[in-house]
Write a protein that holds these residues in place. Structure first.
Motif, mmCIF file in Angstrom:
data_model
loop_
_atom_site.group_PDB
_atom_site.id
_atom_site.type_symbol
_atom_site.label_atom_id
_atom_site.label_comp_id
_atom_site.label_asym_id
_atom_site.label_seq_id
_atom_site.Cartn_x
_atom_site.Cartn_y
_atom_site.Cartn_z
ATOM 1 N N VAL A 7 0.864 -1.174 0.000
ATOM 2 C CA VAL A 7 0.000 0.000 0.000
ATOM 3 C C VAL A 7 0.904 1.229 0.000
ATOM 4 C CG1 VAL A 7 -1.746 1.327 1.248
ATOM 5 C CG2 VAL A 7 -1.891 -1.174 1.176
ATOM 6 N N VAL A 8 0.601 2.170 -0.889
ATOM 7 C CA VAL A 8 1.346 3.419 -1.004
ATOM 8 C C VAL A 8 0.428 4.546 -0.546
ATOM 9 C CG1 VAL A 8 2.530 4.988 -2.586
ATOM 10 C CG2 VAL A 8 2.667 2.497 -2.949
ATOM 11 N N GLU A 49 0.764 -6.882 -5.612
ATOM 12 C CA GLU A 49 -0.573 -6.312 -5.693
ATOM 13 C C GLU A 49 -0.473 -4.984 -4.955
ATOM 14 O OE1 GLU A 49 -4.811 -7.000 -3.506
ATOM 15 O OE2 GLU A 49 -3.709 -8.803 -4.087
ATOM 16 N N VAL A 50 -0.882 -3.882 -5.588
ATOM 17 C CA VAL A 50 -0.656 -2.564 -5.003
ATOM 18 C C VAL A 50 -1.946 -1.755 -4.948
ATOM 19 C CG1 VAL A 50 0.764 -0.471 -5.081
ATOM 20 C CG2 VAL A 50 1.599 -2.555 -6.144
ATOM 21 N N ALA A 51 -2.134 -1.086 -3.823
ATOM 22 C CA ALA A 51 -3.206 -0.107 -3.669
ATOM 23 C C ALA A 51 -2.541 1.205 -3.284
ATOM 24 C CB ALA A 51 -4.186 -0.546 -2.584
ATOM 25 N N VAL A 106 -5.871 -4.374 6.418
ATOM 26 C CA VAL A 106 -6.276 -5.206 5.286
ATOM 27 C C VAL A 106 -5.172 -6.169 4.860
ATOM 28 C CG1 VAL A 106 -7.984 -3.563 4.437
ATOM 29 C CG2 VAL A 106 -5.656 -3.512 3.499
ATOM 30 N N GLY A 107 -4.106 -6.250 5.644
ATOM 31 C CA GLY A 107 -3.084 -7.255 5.402
ATOM 32 C C GLY A 107 -1.949 -6.877 4.500
ATOM 33 N N SER A 139 0.374 -6.540 11.222
ATOM 34 C CA SER A 139 -0.477 -6.517 10.041
ATOM 35 C C SER A 139 -1.451 -7.691 10.094
ATOM 36 C CB SER A 139 0.374 -6.618 8.774
ATOM 37 O OG SER A 139 -0.437 -6.642 7.615
ATOM 38 N N ALA A 140 -2.540 -7.554 9.395
ATOM 39 C CA ALA A 140 -3.523 -8.631 9.307
ATOM 40 C C ALA A 140 -3.144 -9.646 8.226
ATOM 41 C CB ALA A 140 -4.905 -8.053 9.017
ATOM 42 N N ASN A 141 -1.914 -9.568 7.710
ATOM 43 C CA ASN A 141 -1.494 -10.529 6.689
ATOM 44 C C ASN A 141 -1.181 -11.880 7.334
ATOM 45 O OD1 ASN A 141 1.136 -10.395 7.749
ATOM 46 N ND2 ASN A 141 1.838 -8.957 6.219
#
Length: 164
Positions: free
Chosen positions: A7-8, A38-40, A60-61, A122-124
């Protein structure tokens, strides 16, 4: 890292208000996509919204959260203060390497960046993520990504329980 999530978060009141186009966030997104992540991404104003965005990314992991902007000494620069509560462990050498890379590139003001780097919950799947604050300048992001390029896979392997 084909299944890793990044995430950025661009931290800029002016970019969030549409007063100018964010150039650093998209550069970081492109870098991650080139590595198979995978990037948001999102743009938020300076201040409390930064901490909220980091917390949401971890919730959100995300495996990696990179912020850009808000690391200087201006009164509105509060990214490090919004980041610190999320960190379980600091990685001061990583943050210092980003500053040193900027100085080596001929930008003495790189030492004014107060950006942090560390490990957060993190939730990962592994329960831990890397969080790094990069400056808001194109050069600062370029320098930061160059440093991360050499260590990111190793850090993520370690966070996932890999051997030293």
């Amino acid at each position: 890292m084909s299944d890793a999530r990044a995430v950025v978060v661009t931290c800029s009141t002016r970019a969030a208000a549409g007063q100018y186009e964010d150039e650093t966030g998209p550069a970081i997104v492109n870098w991650f996509e080139g590595r198979g992540f995978e990037v948001a991404s999102q743009v938020v104003p300076d201040g409390d919204a930064v901490g909220t965005a980091i917390g949401a990314a971890l919730g959100v992991g995300a495996d990696v959260v990179i912020t850009t902007g808000g690391t200087g000494v201006a009164p509105s620069d509060a990214t490090p203060e919004q980041t610190r509560p999320h960190l379980l462990a600091d990685l001061p050498g990583l943050a210092e390497a980003v500053r040193a890379r900027g100085v080596a590139a001929g930008l003495p003001t790189a030492v004014l960046s107060r950006g942090l780097a560390g490990v957060a919950a993190s939730a990962n799947a592994t329960g831990r993520a890397l969080v790094v604050n990069l400056p808001g300048s194109k050069g600062g992001v370029k320098d930061g990504l160059a440093v991360l390029d050499g260590v990111l896979d190793h850090v993520l392997d370690q966070l996932h329980g890999g051997a030293h």
